[in-house]
Every structure is written in structure tokens, then in C-alpha cells.
Design a protein around this motif. Sequence first.
Motif, short mmCIF file in Angstrom:
data_model
loop_
_atom_site.label_atom_id
_atom_site.label_comp_id
_atom_site.label_asym_id
_atom_site.label_seq_id
_atom_site.Cartn_x
_atom_site.Cartn_y
_atom_site.Cartn_z
N VAL A 167 0.84 -1.20 0.00
CA VAL A 167 0.00 0.00 0.00
C VAL A 167 0.88 1.26 0.00
O VAL A 167 0.69 2.17 -0.81
CB VAL A 167 -0.93 0.01 1.24
CG1 VAL A 167 -1.63 1.37 1.38
CG2 VAL A 167 -1.96 -1.11 1.11
N LEU A 168 1.83 1.27 0.90
CA LEU A 168 2.70 2.44 1.01
C LEU A 168 3.50 2.69 -0.26
O LEU A 168 3.70 3.83 -0.67
CB LEU A 168 3.67 2.25 2.20
CG LEU A 168 4.60 3.44 2.48
CD1 LEU A 168 3.80 4.70 2.79
CD2 LEU A 168 5.54 3.13 3.63
N ALA A 169 3.92 1.58 -0.89
CA ALA A 169 4.73 1.73 -2.10
C ALA A 169 3.86 1.95 -3.33
O ALA A 169 4.35 2.26 -4.41
CB ALA A 169 5.60 0.50 -2.29
N GLY A 170 2.57 1.78 -3.16
CA GLY A 170 1.65 1.96 -4.29
C GLY A 170 1.75 0.88 -5.34
O GLY A 170 1.58 1.13 -6.53
N VAL A 171 2.06 -0.33 -4.89
CA VAL A 171 2.11 -1.45 -5.84
C VAL A 171 1.34 -2.63 -5.25
O VAL A 171 0.77 -2.52 -4.16
CB VAL A 171 3.58 -1.89 -6.10
CG1 VAL A 171 4.37 -0.76 -6.74
CG2 VAL A 171 4.23 -2.35 -4.81
N SER A 172 1.35 -3.74 -5.93
CA SER A 172 0.62 -4.91 -5.42
C SER A 172 1.50 -5.76 -4.53
O SER A 172 2.71 -5.61 -4.51
CB SER A 172 0.14 -5.75 -6.59
OG SER A 172 1.26 -6.39 -7.17
N ARG A 173 0.86 -6.63 -3.79
CA ARG A 173 1.61 -7.55 -2.93
C ARG A 173 2.61 -8.36 -3.75
O ARG A 173 3.75 -8.56 -3.36
CB ARG A 173 0.66 -8.53 -2.24
CG ARG A 173 -0.29 -7.92 -1.28
CD ARG A 173 -0.62 -8.89 -0.15
NE ARG A 173 -0.99 -10.21 -0.60
CZ ARG A 173 -2.17 -10.53 -1.09
NH1 ARG A 173 -3.11 -9.62 -1.23
NH2 ARG A 173 -2.43 -11.76 -1.45
N ALA A 174 2.17 -8.79 -4.92
CA ALA A 174 3.03 -9.62 -5.75
C ALA A 174 4.33 -8.90 -6.08
O ALA A 174 5.41 -9.50 -6.04
CB ALA A 174 2.30 -9.99 -7.04
N THR A 175 4.23 -7.64 -6.36
CA THR A 175 5.43 -6.88 -6.70
C THR A 175 6.36 -6.75 -5.50
O THR A 175 7.58 -6.90 -5.63
CB THR A 175 5.05 -5.49 -7.24
OG1 THR A 175 4.28 -5.65 -8.41
CG2 THR A 175 6.29 -4.68 -7.55
N VAL A 176 5.79 -6.51 -4.36
CA VAL A 176 6.62 -6.43 -3.16
C VAL A 176 7.34 -7.76 -2.97
O VAL A 176 8.55 -7.80 -2.71
CB VAL A 176 5.78 -6.10 -1.91
CG1 VAL A 176 6.67 -6.12 -0.67
CG2 VAL A 176 5.11 -4.76 -2.05
#
Lengths: 342, 342
Positions: A18-27
Motif C-alpha cells: 500500500v505504502l509503495a503503491g504497488v501490489s503484494r506480488a510486486t513487493v
Amino acid sequence: MTGTGSRTSSPTLDEVAVLAGVSRATVSRVVNESPRVSPEAREAVHAAIAHLHYVPNRAARSLVTRRTDTIALVLSESDTMVFSDPFFASIVRGVSAAIAETELNLVLLSARDAREQEKVGRYARQGHVDGVILMSLHREDPLPDILTAAGVPLVFCGRPFDGRPVAYVDADNSGGGVLATEHLLAAGRRHVATVTGPMDMIAGVDRFAGYRTALERAGRPQRPEHVAHGDFSEAGGARAMTELLERAPELDAVFVASDPMAVGALRALRGAGRRVPDDVAVVGFDDAEVAAACDPPLTTVAQPLADMTPLLTELLLRQIDGVAETAESRICPTRLVARASA
Amino acid sequence: MTGTGSRTSSPTLDEVAVLAGVSRATVSRVVNESPRVSPEAREAVHAAIAHLHYVPNRAARSLVTRRTDTIALVLSESDTMVFSDPFFASIVRGVSAAIAETELNLVLLSARDAREQEKVGRYARQGHVDGVILMSLHREDPLPDILTAAGVPLVFCGRPFDGRPVAYVDADNSGGGVLATEHLLAAGRRHVATVTGPMDMIAGVDRFAGYRTALERAGRPQRPEHVAHGDFSEAGGARAMTELLERAPELDAVFVASDPMAVGALRALRGAGRRVPDDVAVVGFDDAEVAAACDPPLTTVAQPLADMTPLLTELLLRQIDGVAETAESRICPTRLVARASA
DNA sequence: GACGTTGATGGAAGCGCTCTCACTTTTTCG
DNA sequence: CGAAAAAGTGAGAGCGCTTCCATCAACGTC
């Protein structure tokens, strides 16, 4: 299940996403260093991770990957022994160093009695570790069977008693026994005795076998009164040496199956008024640090620990990664280190 | 992530449930020994578990319970030290025994260098352990901060350097130092020297403080040449003793801050032709096994290890269970064991 | 005999993560 | 310039377990 502890719940992958503005998969990809992530996304994720002090939850990861990235070194021995015999320190240090090179964690497990052995077995079966290195095995140890049954990748430090098809690394103990005994014989000694290791450990058995082989090859008789059994401890070595002197006062050489025992034997010899090497020549085994330091410096058989510990680790990792075809094993050559005692 | 390993996938809770003809919830209750299960269901589940050789998957369980049921004993010390100082063996044995009484697992972690310390920190933060016992702390060790920041339940074996509010168990080292020194003084010794432990360890500092306190109370001058620093090792003790004899040949007593060092000191004294206790009285610290065995038997200060190790464990478990209000700590009394050396 | 109680049980929602798959966007090349 | 390949991404389905909640049967109680 009493309390909850006060551990502040740590951030999850979602929060980072959420903080990075991407999806869980990307993290997840960033965390696992997948190459298929854009530099911008990667940077945003790293920033978020740093900001939140995010640390992946190992249980969650293990649940899906089926890996824990930790391996266990099991010490199947009384801790009096473990903590006094420098051999253990060397193995632990070596394996530890080899593991430090990798992403893996190393845990030491003690398995002194039946209860602890049971716990270690359970620990492994529950999937706490990816693999196990088992050292200091005694003949009746149930751990090999327990762990084999558990299907855990397994490497023995020391040849197994039965010829079971298992990965192991060992020094050439019998070869070393031959080396030591032949050295004594070659020096013209007539009555070569031996202080053996415990007969329920393969190193004890094999080194003794080497002694016998050497006598046999030289056409010398094997005299039962020239054999005393020790337990690899210094006190045990002294005891066995004293016994030997009583039973066979004529002896002029002794092959002692470990350096700590040799130190004890040296002490017993001194106590009995025998000079080393003039009256009695002594050869030890291990080339522990104490061997060079004792008085007189101890001739001994060196084990190539520097080769053995990385090998131990390597064999285990290969099994874990599933690339090991069959149970591989290695016997590492030993060599004689001549010093003043023989 | 190369291969998969050949570990045959173990049965899951579901499979047990199907076989036993009950729901997953019921199996879970049986496994966790909940009382609200009918005898029939319980039996059916047990039978199914036995039949399938079911072992709960720890990762899955940890994921929801937030517990791993394992605690770590971290050895923050070079392993040469760990494996040669009997003090470590005693602590490991004691904690091990205390843990064996419980359902918990104990793992030993070595943290010798910065790299390993980092790994240990990560290991804890990733949630591999429910708590940590930290032993053999040196002044600059980063682990306390790392682990505190990680929020892991933590108990120190040994008082922390700074007065940080943390749970710890320690022997009364300074009291022990006083005891030893006063014993020497009371015997009429005029020149009482000391071989200290390392000054970056609290035990070294505190025992030395006790020595100074005793001198002060007795109105004796504190002479710098009567102080030599050791490192808790036998070799270090011998070295420090030699140094002392050179600097202060008049000394007639010495308080040596650990038994292994005292053994070294005894050796150095013998080498220098001083008789113990006639010329020089010696008091050690630890009451290790070697103290009674050496020549002459060593007067020493005993730490109540039998009390300390269960306490260490108890304090940690209390924190884990969330019942520990604040950081509790205990100082255990030491006592003098008089033998022939003083 | 209708009622709340108690005890035993199952359904289902997650715990935090990975990874397949489908989707969109960009690049490459005939 | 259009089609195919490549690259980046997100939705969503689990991994195996615990546990809340709803359900249901059996049990007194008045």
C-alpha cells in the motif's frame, strides 16, 4: 496458550504494498530479488520497507515455499564431551563458517539423552529445518533412523556403523591408525600399545582397526594386554595409560586415538616416571591445538578438517537443492604430523 | 529456489480429519488437547494420526498462533572460548535441562562476529524464536540493541553494562570478589594481587570491583602493579600471572577471576618456583570441576549455577507468556569454597 | 412439555506469504 | 506499420493451521 506477549505486531507485506503503491506480488518480487521488476517499483518498495522496518514473516513464507533456510547441526553427545573436546569446536567452527557464506542459518541442537533425541526428531519432522548434520554418533543412536524416516536431508559427520546408504564425510580413521602405528614401528619400537576411543563410536573402532592392520602387515603379534579402551577424554586417556603400564610394563610406544587422551596419557606416563619419547613414544590423533603445545610436543595424525567441514555443508546443500543423485560420501585422507613425542 | 527435494509430502490435518470422520476443527482440538472433545472423537483422531504418521506443520501453526515454541540461547563469544570454558558448558547444560521439562525447543546460536550477529538478529526478527537468552556479552555487542528493537522477549545471562531496564540473571560477582579477597586478607596475606577477567565483560569488571572494595574496606592500598588483566582463558591466566610476578615479586596472594585462569596461574607459579599456598595463596572463581581436581585443589568462589539457569529460563518464559510486568532481574549470591590453595 | 443450559461439533474466515496466470504496456522486427 | 514477443504488473488462489461463531443434540428445571 496463556498470554499474547507485548510484541508490537510487525508490518506485513500488504502494508508495504500500500505504502509503495504497488501490489503484494510486486513487493514479494522485490523481496525475493526477482529480476522482473521495474527500477522505479523496486525503489518505491525498498523505500517502503525501510520506512516500515518491514521484515518478512518466516512462518508465512515457509508455509508456501516449504523451506526454512535453516539447517541444524546436531550434537549427539554429552555436553561435557562436546565442550571439552576441541574436535567439536573445530567442526562447529568450520560448518559455521561454511554456512556463513550462504543465506542459511545454522542452529545447534543438543541430543544427549533419549528425551532430547526425541525432541530433535520432532523438531526436524515439524519442518523447522531444511537439513541436518549429525555428528558424534554412537552405535545405538536412534536419531539416524528417526531423521531418515522423517525424510529430512541428512549428512553424517563420521561413517555410519551399518553400511546404510547415507551421505557422510569422514576422515580416513583406519588409514590414520595405520600411519601412526607404522611410524612407531618404523622408529624401531618393539612393544606398541594403543589407547583406543570408545568402541561404540566409529572413529574409535576404525582407528583401532588401523592399529591392528599395521601390526598385521608388520607381522607383529596383537597382544590383548597392549590394548586399553578410552573414551576420548583426557581423564579417560590417563586412566587407560595407567592400566596399560600395569598390564604391560614392557611397552615402549603407544598410539593414543585422540589428542585429549594423549595429553592424559602423557601425564600418566610422567606420573609413572617414564620419559617421552626416550622410554615410551606417543602418537596422538586429531592434531588439535593442544598437540603442538604440550610437553613434549605431540606427534599426531592430522584430520583435514579444513576440507571436511565445507564438504559436509556442500553435501547437505546439494541434497536440499535436490541435485544430489544418490547418497554421496567422502573419506578424507589423514597425514602424520611428526613432533617430539615419537 | 532450484529443486524441490524428495521429501515425501507429509499428511495434513485435513487428511486426518477425513480418515477420522470428523472436521478439521475437531482434529485441531485433539492435537491441542482441548477438553471439549468427546472420547470417541478423540480416539478416532488419535487412530488416524497414528495411521498416517501425522505431524503438525509448524509453519502453519506459527502463522496463526504467533508462537514457535522454540527459544534461542545465543553464544556471543569466540567458539574457542565457548568450547574451552566450562562455565559455558554449565549454562548450556542447565538451560537445556530446564527447557527439557517444557514443551519448548532450545536452539544454540553462535554470534561470534558482526556477520553472525546480524544473522542472529534477523533470525529473531523473522519470528523463528519466541525468546532469547543472551550470554557472554561484551561491552560493544550490538545484539542487545538489535534484539530489543526487534521486540523479542529477552533475558541476559549477566548484568548489562548500561543500566538498561532488561531482565537478567547474574551471580553476585562483586560480592564474590570481596569474598575471595577478604579470605586472602583474613589469612594474613600482605600483598594481594589479582588477575582480572576481560574489562569489556561485566563479570570481569564486577569481580575486579569486588577486589578493590575488599582492599578499601581493609584500609589497604590499591597498587596498580598488583593488577593484571586476563581474558578468562587458561593461557591468559598464565600470562597475567607471569606478568604479575615480574612486576610485583613480593606478592603472597592472588585472586584470579576465573578457574581456568587460575589453573594457568598455578602453572605459572609452579614454573616460577613459588609454592602454593605456602608462598602464594590463590583463590579462583566459578568452582568449575577443574578447581577440585587441580594441584593443589583450588579455593574458589562458587556461583549458584543450579539456581541461575532455571531462573534464566523462568524469567524468559514469564516474558513470553506476557505475565512479566516489568523487566525482572536477579542477582544470585556467591559463596567461598575453601580448599588447599588458600 | 416448553425452556434455557451445557457440551460437542462443523463451517468458514483468516494468519502473511508466494506464484500462476491473465492482462496491459512497451519493444522489436519483418 | 502491423504483428509478435517481451516486460511489468495485479488479482486471486492457495499453503496448513487455529479459532470464532453458529448449530445441534442432550440435559435438567419449573
